[in-house]
Design a protein around this motif. Structure first.
Motif, mmCIF file in Angstrom:
data_model
loop_
_atom_site.group_PDB
_atom_site.id
_atom_site.type_symbol
_atom_site.label_atom_id
_atom_site.label_comp_id
_atom_site.label_asym_id
_atom_site.label_seq_id
_atom_site.Cartn_x
_atom_site.Cartn_y
_atom_site.Cartn_z
ATOM 1 N N UNK A 24 0.568 -1.540 0.431
ATOM 2 C CA UNK A 24 0.038 -0.272 0.309
ATOM 3 C C UNK A 24 0.655 1.134 -0.224
ATOM 4 N N UNK A 25 2.215 1.617 0.749
ATOM 5 C CA UNK A 25 2.793 2.513 0.873
ATOM 6 C C UNK A 25 3.966 2.126 -0.404
ATOM 7 N N UNK A 26 4.113 1.873 -1.312
ATOM 8 C CA UNK A 26 4.755 0.965 -2.531
ATOM 9 C C UNK A 26 3.453 1.871 -3.287
ATOM 10 N N UNK A 231 -3.411 -2.454 0.029
ATOM 11 C CA UNK A 231 -3.512 -3.877 -0.402
ATOM 12 C C UNK A 231 -2.937 -4.501 0.630
ATOM 13 N N UNK A 232 -2.138 -5.931 1.010
ATOM 14 C CA UNK A 232 -1.025 -6.155 1.979
ATOM 15 C C UNK A 232 -0.565 -6.578 0.973
ATOM 16 N N UNK A 233 -0.646 -7.533 0.315
ATOM 17 C CA UNK A 233 0.378 -8.312 -0.511
ATOM 18 C C UNK A 233 0.345 -7.415 -2.295
ATOM 19 N N UNK A 271 4.843 -8.750 13.006
ATOM 20 C CA UNK A 271 2.354 -7.847 13.620
ATOM 21 C C UNK A 271 2.718 -7.236 12.161
ATOM 22 N N UNK A 272 3.695 -6.223 11.948
ATOM 23 C CA UNK A 272 3.021 -5.089 11.364
ATOM 24 C C UNK A 272 3.431 -5.815 9.568
ATOM 25 N N UNK A 273 4.240 -6.345 9.702
ATOM 26 C CA UNK A 273 4.860 -7.121 8.068
ATOM 27 C C UNK A 273 4.728 -8.360 7.988
ATOM 28 N N UNK A 274 4.732 -9.045 7.400
ATOM 29 C CA UNK A 274 4.898 -10.642 7.140
ATOM 30 C C UNK A 274 6.057 -11.325 7.359
ATOM 31 N N UNK A 275 6.809 -10.497 5.532
ATOM 32 C CA UNK A 275 7.644 -11.527 4.930
ATOM 33 C C UNK A 275 8.760 -10.951 6.034
#
Ligand SMILES: *[C@@H]1O[C@H](CO)[C@@H](O)[C@H](O)[C@H]1NC(C)=O
Ligand SMILES: *[C@@H]1O[C@H](CO)[C@@H](O)[C@H](O)[C@H]1NC(C)=O
Ligand SMILES: *[C@@H]1O[C@H](CO)[C@@H](O)[C@H](O)[C@H]1NC(C)=O
Ligand SMILES: *[C@@H]1O[C@H](CO)[C@@H](O)[C@H](O)[C@H]1NC(C)=O
Ligand SMILES: *[C@@H]1O[C@H](CO)[C@@H](O)[C@H](O)[C@H]1NC(C)=O
Ligand SMILES: *[C@@H]1O[C@H](CO)[C@@H](O)[C@H](O)[C@H]1NC(C)=O
Ligand SMILES: *[C@@H]1O[C@H](CO)[C@@H](O)[C@H](O)[C@H]1NC(C)=O
Length: 296
Positions: A24-26, A231-233, A271-275
């Motif tokens: 989303x930030x990208x 989106x988160x992915x 927690x904030x980001x999965x990868x």
């Protein structure tokens, strides 16, 4: 306290655009164009303050100096004279920076293009500039003489069509020029006018993404990805907006507020980001934040 933490969080993210991690930030940062003089660049380019690394191919970083755009390819810097078309760009015209002032640069370097990234177009041909040649030159090829006055390498230069090493001369530089200029004295001007290259980046994947209202980017395997609003992915293309909700009011989800005092960094980050990649990227930002917090 929560507001304080949240604003620290946002501050860290805006201070370190490279450490922002969610698609989303990208999506937001890759909506920016690179602008420099009359050059406007979009995907697959990145660079400047406007477009972080995730917006383009690692080999396509642009720099802006004095309103002139530059790109470095294989250690050689080029002025970027043209990039087109306006979006999802496939073609550019570049000129060797070191030949701007004539045929006698300080360092003699070949024009070498990363063939996994660039295709040269058939209107251009290799010619070799040979520097510091003996006065009798045992070659049968047609050649053009030139003189320089800045050292041994320079005296008695010759230009021959094709790719050659220095042989009996002191140094050689192979450059690309348009075919009509390849044998003439016009080579100096031709070098200033530059040459065209076509990019090999997957433009079909990007077009699909643009058509779905996403923004194109490049992942860590140099593959084209699509960043979507909210989106988160990263995806191949963005999903259609829900039928009954106007797309414009769906606000992007903010990351959850950080855990108190960021005591447990790894838990906080995951927690904030999965990868894994995101965790690596975030580290800088989180360290910075902990520093701010502990200095509180
Ligand atoms: C940009 O301008 C500065 C000051 O005029 C000059 O020193 C510098 O060499 C210029 N850079 C380029 C790449 O032209
Ligand atoms: C000639 O060019 C070569 C290659 O760029 C360089 O290593 C060498 O120092 C130059 N010699 C002189 C005398 O300029
Ligand atoms: C120019 O020479 C390089 C090798 O130095 C080669 O890879 C490239 O295909 C040549 N380009 C043209 C247009 O002949
Ligand atoms: C280069 O310099 C030599 C000696 O000064 C001169 O004879 C020759 O004509 C010059 N060549 C060119 C292309 O200017
Ligand atoms: C340029 O390439 C030629 C071979 O194509 C090589 O012999 C020469 O050393 C190279 N020049 C430089 C400055 O790297
Ligand atoms: C991505 O491209 C860069 C620059 O062309 C190259 O150095 C790097 O090895 C590539 N990475 C992968 C995973 O292919
Ligand atoms: C931090 O979180 C990790 C992963 O959830 C956990 O294994 C670890 O015990 C936690 N450490 C502290 C000091 O809470």
């Amino acid at each position: 306290m929560n507001y304080f933490l949240l604003s620290v969080f946002l501050l860290v993210f805006s201070e370190y655009p490279l450490s922002s991690s969610t698609p989303d930030l990208f999506y937001r940062s890759c909506s920016n164009q690179f602008r420099c003089g009359n050059i406007v660049a979009d995907f697959p380019f990145w660079g400047g303050k406007q477009r972080p690394r995730e917006c383009g191919h690692p080999g396509l970083e642009l720099q802006c100096e004095n309103d002139t755009a530059f790109i470095k390819i294989d250690g050689v810097r080029y002025r970027v004279l043209e990039i087109d078309p306006p979006y999802n760009q496939k073609k550019m015209r570049i000129a060797r920076e070191d030949y701007e002032g004539g045929l006698c640069p300080q360092n003699i370097q070949n024009t070498t293009l990363d063939t996994s990234l660039f295709v040269s177009t058939p209107e251009y041909i290799n010619v070799t500039l040979l520097y510091g040649c003996p006065s009798f030159i045992p070659i049968r090829l047609p050649f053009v003489n030139f003189n320089c006055s800045n050292g041994l390498n320079s005296s008695n230069g010759i230009i021959v069509p094709g790719v050659f090493g220095p042989a009996d001369c002191l140094a050689s530089a192979t450059v690309l020029v348009p075919i009509p200029a390849s044998m003439g004295k016009g080579i100096e001007q031709a070098l200033k006018n530059g040459f065209e290259v076509v990019l090999k980046v997957d433009d079909k994947a990007c077009q699909k993404c643009l058509d779905s209202k996403g923004k194109c980017g490049i992942d860590f395997d140099n593959q084209t990805v699509c960043y979507c609003l909210g989106s988160s992915t990263s995806l191949a293309e963005c999903p259609p907006p829900p039928a009954n909700v106007p797309a414009t009011i769906s606000l992007p989800a903010l990351p959850p507020p950080p855990a108190p005092a960021a005591a447990n960094k790894s838990a906080f980050v995951s927690k904030i980001c999965g990868t894994q990649t995101a965790v690596k990227l975030l580290n800088v930002g989180v360290l910075k934040m902990s520093a701010i917090l502990s200095g509180e």
